[in-house]
Scaffold this active site. Structure first.
Site, PDB file in Angstrom:
ATOM      1  N   LYS A  76      50.918  41.844  39.341  1.00  0.00           N
ATOM      2  CA  LYS A  76      50.747  40.701  40.231  1.00  0.00           C
ATOM      3  C   LYS A  76      51.620  39.696  39.895  1.00  0.00           C
ATOM      4  O   LYS A  76      51.641  39.350  38.416  1.00  0.00           O
ATOM      5  CB  LYS A  76      49.196  40.180  40.081  1.00  0.00           C
ATOM      6  CG  LYS A  76      48.970  39.078  41.028  1.00  0.00           C
ATOM      7  CD  LYS A  76      47.425  38.744  41.275  1.00  0.00           C
ATOM      8  CE  LYS A  76      47.134  37.615  42.230  1.00  0.00           C
ATOM      9  NZ  LYS A  76      45.587  37.262  42.326  1.00  0.00           N
ATOM     10  N   SER A 151      43.359  37.524  46.509  1.00  0.00           N
ATOM     11  CA  SER A 151      44.529  37.193  46.700  1.00  0.00           C
ATOM     12  C   SER A 151      45.788  38.214  46.132  1.00  0.00           C
ATOM     13  O   SER A 151      46.795  38.104  46.197  1.00  0.00           O
ATOM     14  CB  SER A 151      44.849  35.958  45.997  1.00  0.00           C
ATOM     15  OG  SER A 151      44.393  35.990  44.420  1.00  0.00           O
ATOM     16  N   SER A 175      39.248  37.775  44.063  1.00  0.00           N
ATOM     17  CA  SER A 175      40.634  38.152  44.539  1.00  0.00           C
ATOM     18  C   SER A 175      40.948  39.420  44.019  1.00  0.00           C
ATOM     19  O   SER A 175      42.048  39.979  44.338  1.00  0.00           O
ATOM     20  CB  SER A 175      41.481  37.135  44.144  1.00  0.00           C
ATOM     21  OG  SER A 175      41.340  36.087  44.854  1.00  0.00           O
TER      22      SER A 175
END
Length: 485
Positions: A76, A151, A175
């Site tokens: 990420k 997210s 998330s």
């Protein structure tokens, strides 16, 4: 090897150690699939050429004692990676190249893994659909036009699409778990303080936690084993005896007491989620667990509490982005004008909304009425879990109130978007570990997940329960590669 990219991490590591495949061969396979999958928009930064060089270097001097020997991994884009652009999905960090490495990613590289690139995410991790990213929304590999969740949407999409064998995300209010549920993958939010936050771009410091995302529970346990370390560079890192999660993994959960919170049966819950939960309870019973009804009375207030505490911390954390030392800078007639233009042009609308909410609840006239009250309710929510764990070993709930929705479906309705986190935010407020595992599909064939919540620092227990239930459920993700032309 027919299709390297479809292997689990455990299978991949075994094949590399048995010299059936090389690191270079493996890395090339993931790069090739990544290049064919750009329509998913999972990557913000590709580091493919460097990855190949590192793979060749590993093959020349292999070290098979490592846990991730020459395994290529994408992460990420919220983790600082030395000399590789780190944007947090924001225009304001579009040109930021960190001079240092996050502790979590360093732990992964120390075990022999190789960076493929940085994965798309909601801007500063603020979002539940990966639609707030400056670099565009991410497509779910499950179906065209579907959100992958957020997210950590890029991470979930890349994992489900076999662009990376495992990945890491961050979880502030769901998330990791929500996108895992939406994409038929496994996602673990560890206990707060279990994994170092050093080098992770901050959203809400008392809630943020890094965690593993994987194709199955065994891989999840291995990655958690690697990334969970005490770190003096993080003041919130906790020094406790960590398990060898993958070695201690067992499907024997006979006699475990699993709680079912009555407050999670919310009004308007779709029948398919109710049915999934009922099936989950039966799976747990089949594994030998005992089901106990429990009450978490203050979790009804978790969502409004979260959306006071998280924006308050975000408004403070994001005050550092002023265009002076690093990141995007807009021209202004004077210093104040430059600050105003930089922040209004550099931050997206959702980030601006949360900064404004946070600034409001921290202002002198409203601090007591909102922020202080929210912190008191947060304590009550934590106490609810403490009381429940006097009776049970873990808690079982749905991961999300629905399956994945269409891109653009909720963008103009922030409250509807925020309600996606109704089952996940209580865990963050209480600092507890929780794992989402794929457990079924809705009428359209979209994945649905179940969440197992544990006591603080009891990751081993929830991994074991997830492992046992995974064997009973036998979920198979149906990916058609619709995006590959």
């Amino acid at each position: 090897m027919s299709d390297i990219t479809s292997l689990t991490l455990t299978e991949l590591v075994k094949n590399i150690k048995d010299k059936k495949i090389s690191s270079e061969e493996t890395t090339k396979a993931f790069i090739d699939r990544g290049e064919k999958s750009r329509d998913l928009n999972t990557y913000i930064t590709e580091d493919f050429s460097n990855a190949l060089l590192k793979a060749k270097s590993f093959d020349q001097k292999p070290n098979f004692d490592l846990k991730l020997p020459g395994v290529p991994i994408a992460v990420k884009d919220l983790f600082c990676t030395k000399d590789v652009k780190t944007t947090a999905g924001s225009k304001i960090l579009n040109n930021f190249i960190p001079p240092y490495e996050s502790t979590v990613t360093q732990n992964i590289w120390n075990e022999g893994a190789i960076l493929l690139g940085k994965l798309n995410c909601d801007e500063f991790a603020m979002g539940s659909s990966n639609e707030t990213s400056f670099f565009g929304n991410v497509q779910s590999p499950i179906d065209k036009g579907l959100v992958p969740g957020g997210s950590s949407g890029g991470s979930a999409s890349a994992l489900a699409a076999n662009l990376t064998p495992i990945t890491i995300g961050t979880d502030t209010g769901g998330s990791i778990r929500q996108p895992a549920s939406f994409t038929g993958t496994v996602g673990l939010k560890p206990t707060y303080g279990s994994c170092s936050r050093y080098g992770i771009v901050a959203f809400a410091s008392s809630l943020d936690q890094a965690g593993p995302m994987s194709k199955d529970v065994k891989d999840c346990a291995l990655l958690q084993e690697i990334i969970s370390t005490y770190d003096e560079k993080d003041s919130t890192s906790i020094d406790f005896k960590r398990n060898e999660y993958s070695k201690e993994l067992t499907n024997n959960i006979k006699g475990k007491k699993i709680g079912i919170p009555k407050e999670y049966r919310v009004d308007g819950m779709p029948k398919e989620i109710e049915d999934l939960w009922t099936k989950g309870i039966e799976y747990a019973k089949d594994c030998g667990a005992e089901i106990v009804e429990i009450s978490l009375p203050h979790t009804n207030y978790a969502l409004p509490t979260y959306y006071i505490v998280a924006p308050a911390e975000a408004s403070s954390n994001l005050a550092r982005y002023d265009g002076v030392k690093y990141g995007f800078r807009s021209k202004g007639e004077n210093l104040i004008d430059m600050y105003e233009k930089t922040r209004s042009e550099g931050f997206g609308s959702e980030v601006q909304r949360r900064i404004m909410i946070g600034t409001y609840v921290l202002s002198s006239g409203y601090y007591d009425a909102y922020y202080l009250k929210a912190q008191k309710v947060r304590k009550l929510i934590k106490n609810d879990f403490d009381e429940a764990y006097k009776k049970v070993d873990a808690i079982l709930t749905p991961s999300t109130p629905s399956a994945a929705f269409k891109i653009g479906e909720k963008t103009n309705d922030p409250v509807s978007m925020y309600l996606n986190d109704i089952f996940t935010v209580p865990v963050n407020l209480a600092g507890l570990p929780a794992i989402s595992i794929p457990a079924g599909i809705d009428v359209k064939g979209y994945p649905l997940g179940l969440q197992i919540i544990g006591k603080a620092f009891d990751e081993q227990n929830i991994l074991n329960i997830a492992y046992a239930m995974e064997e009973k459920i036998q979920f198979k993700n149906k990916i058609t590669d619709w995006w590959i032309k």
